[in-house]
Design an enzyme around this catalytic site. Structure first.
Site, PDB file in Angstrom:
ATOM      1  N   HIS A 121       0.928  -1.190  -0.050  1.00  0.00           N
ATOM      2  CA  HIS A 121      -0.062  -0.045  -0.139  1.00  0.00           C
ATOM      3  C   HIS A 121       0.991   1.254  -0.021  1.00  0.00           C
ATOM      4  CE1 HIS A 121      -3.922  -1.984   1.691  1.00  0.00           C
ATOM      5  NE2 HIS A 121      -3.414  -2.524   0.406  1.00  0.00           N
TER       6      HIS A 121
ATOM      7  N   TYR B 241      -9.602   5.451   6.945  1.00  0.00           N
ATOM      8  CA  TYR B 241      -9.794   6.024   8.492  1.00  0.00           C
ATOM      9  C   TYR B 241     -10.857   7.032   8.300  1.00  0.00           C
ATOM     10  CZ  TYR B 241      -5.270   3.746   9.651  1.00  0.00           C
ATOM     11  OH  TYR B 241      -4.189   2.852   9.973  1.00  0.00           O
TER      12      TYR B 241
ATOM     13  N   PRO C 113      -4.446   0.556  18.607  1.00  0.00           N
ATOM     14  CA  PRO C 113      -4.050   0.090  17.113  1.00  0.00           C
ATOM     15  C   PRO C 113      -4.126   0.795  16.068  1.00  0.00           C
ATOM     16  CG  PRO C 113      -6.194  -0.717  18.028  1.00  0.00           C
ATOM     17  CD  PRO C 113      -5.635  -0.016  19.185  1.00  0.00           C
TER      18      PRO C 113
ATOM     19  N   LYS D 238       1.134   0.197  15.109  1.00  0.00           N
ATOM     20  CA  LYS D 238       2.512   0.170  15.505  1.00  0.00           C
ATOM     21  C   LYS D 238       2.921  -1.235  16.522  1.00  0.00           C
ATOM     22  CE  LYS D 238       3.438   3.754  13.245  1.00  0.00           C
ATOM     23  NZ  LYS D 238       4.132   3.428  11.835  1.00  0.00           N
TER      24      LYS D 238
ATOM     25  N   TYR E 188       3.689   6.743   9.862  1.00  0.00           N
ATOM     26  CA  TYR E 188       2.997   5.703   9.393  1.00  0.00           C
ATOM     27  C   TYR E 188       3.891   4.447   8.708  1.00  0.00           C
ATOM     28  CZ  TYR E 188      -1.358   3.128   8.421  1.00  0.00           C
ATOM     29  OH  TYR E 188      -2.351   2.208   8.177  1.00  0.00           O
TER      30      TYR E 188
END
Length: 375
Positions: free
Chosen positions: A58, A186, A278, A282, A370
């Site tokens: 991704h 998200y 979550p 990480k 990220y």
């Protein structure tokens, strides 16, 4: 498992104790977003072939607020990406590699206890098939999670803990349906956070922010899908493929760190030392970087005849841990609705998200965190 393989390729022997049997370990459903650094570690130990065949690379994520979707391009901002590949599959690959190498895993090890951990020769005792066993070793790596015996074996006065609990949970389902998008979505919504994730192109993972008072029985599949559609942007809601859930659970959210990550010859790693919400993916990746730091320190001890790396392990690991804690806390804060937060806080969230998607600097900051900060 990763630490064991990192030690193996460096010529250092180890014994792994696991409380459950192998079938149980491989049935556990866990996170599946791997930072580029974690993928690199799996490549180092020869456990990335299937990951590269089956994993989904991704290059970004999408964020929904105000009913509109915005893409964060990791590749453009950092030149890096993440890979979706389930933790269960990572574990399977590592277990296969350890078996092929002839290294020891003791499954169903019960009543594990640690002794003389502040001496030069610590010992681990356990029971297997009704018989008592003891291992005398040079070092103990406590990779046994937040409820394991290792952190509990450290004197309370020697540890300082930092903790934050969040006033909501995540209701998650797993379904054998096509993901709603090629990348994770998200969602910040007036009625709470949502996340559209995946394990493969035919297995989806979805989450809704929910009350900690909720019970799984309160959420039949039909209610879950209806609520998820309501929180998504119109295009995603229209494209959502629904189906029967194959797993459903409610998980509380928590931030936790124990310092230091060493006591004598015991070294904590992963959830034994730290827990993150979550949302930033990480937890697995921090455990991997801990394994990297500790394996390097042990290599230096055995082959460089130096304890400098061991002495510096906790400081090095915690630097990265706290940055991941900050990032996970920030994502949790900006994407969830907090009880009694009020209109001012909601406007601040909107302003933060609007700045994020319209500022190259803010986008780069999110992308850097990220995809994973350097080890």
């Amino acid at each position: 498992m990763l630490l064991g393989q990192l030690l193996h390729v460096r010529g250092i022997d180890s014994i792994i104790l696991e409380r459950k049997d192998s079938d149980y370990v491989l049935a556990r459903i866990r996170a599946g977003v791997l930072e580029q650094g974690t993928v690199g570690l799996l490549e180092q130990v020869g456990c990335a072939a299937r990951l590269h065949r089956e994993g989904l690379v991704h290059d970004g994520v999408e964020i929904v607020f105000g009913g509109a979707r915005h893409r964060i391009d990791f590749k453009k901002a950092t030149g890096k990406a993440v890979t979706v590949y389930g933790q269960t599959e990572v574990t399977r690959d590592l277990m296969d590699a350890r078996e092929a190498a002839g290294r020891v895993i003791v499954f169903e090890a019960e009543d594990v206890s640690l002794h003389d951990i502040d001496s030069a020769r610590p010992r681990v005792r356990y029971r297997k098939d009704g018989s008592e066993h003891e291992i005398a070793c040079d070092f103990i790596a406590g990779c046994d999670g937040s409820h394991g015996v290792c952190r509990e074996s450290i004197p309370q006065a020697a540890l300082k803990t930092f903790e934050r609990e969040y006033p909501f949970g995540w209701l998650g389902i797993l379904s054998d349906t096509r993901p709603v998008s090629d990348e994770l979505i998200y969602v910040n919504h007036a009625d709470g956070f949502a996340l559209c994730s995946m394990r493969s192109m035919m297995r989806s993972r979805y989450y809704l922010q929910c009350s900690l008072k909720d019970d799984i029985a309160d959420w039949p599949d039909e209610r879950f899908w209806t609520e998820l559609k309501r929180r998504l942007d119109p295009d995603a809601a229209q494209n959502l493929v629904t189906g029967s859930s194959i797993e459903k659970s409610i998980a509380p959210l928590r931030s936790f760190v124990a310092e230091p990550m060493r006591f004598g010859r015991l070294f904590l790693a992963g959830d034994a030392a730290h827990i993150v919400p979550p949302i930033g993916a990480k937890g697995l990746n921090l455990a991997a970087s801990d394994a990297h730091y500790l394996s390097e320190a042990l290599r230096e001890f055995y082959f460089g005849k130096s304890e400098a790396g061991l002495d510096d392990y906790s400081r090095r690991a915690l630097q990265r841990v706290w940055k991941a804690e900050r990032f996970s806390w920030w994502m949790t804060s900006v994407l969830h609705r907090f009880p009694n937060a009020g209109a001012f806080s909601e406007r601040i969230q909107t302003a933060e998200l609007d700045y994020l998607v319209n500022s190259a600097a803010a986008t780069t900051s999110l992308a850097e965190n990220y995809v994973g900060l350097p080890f």
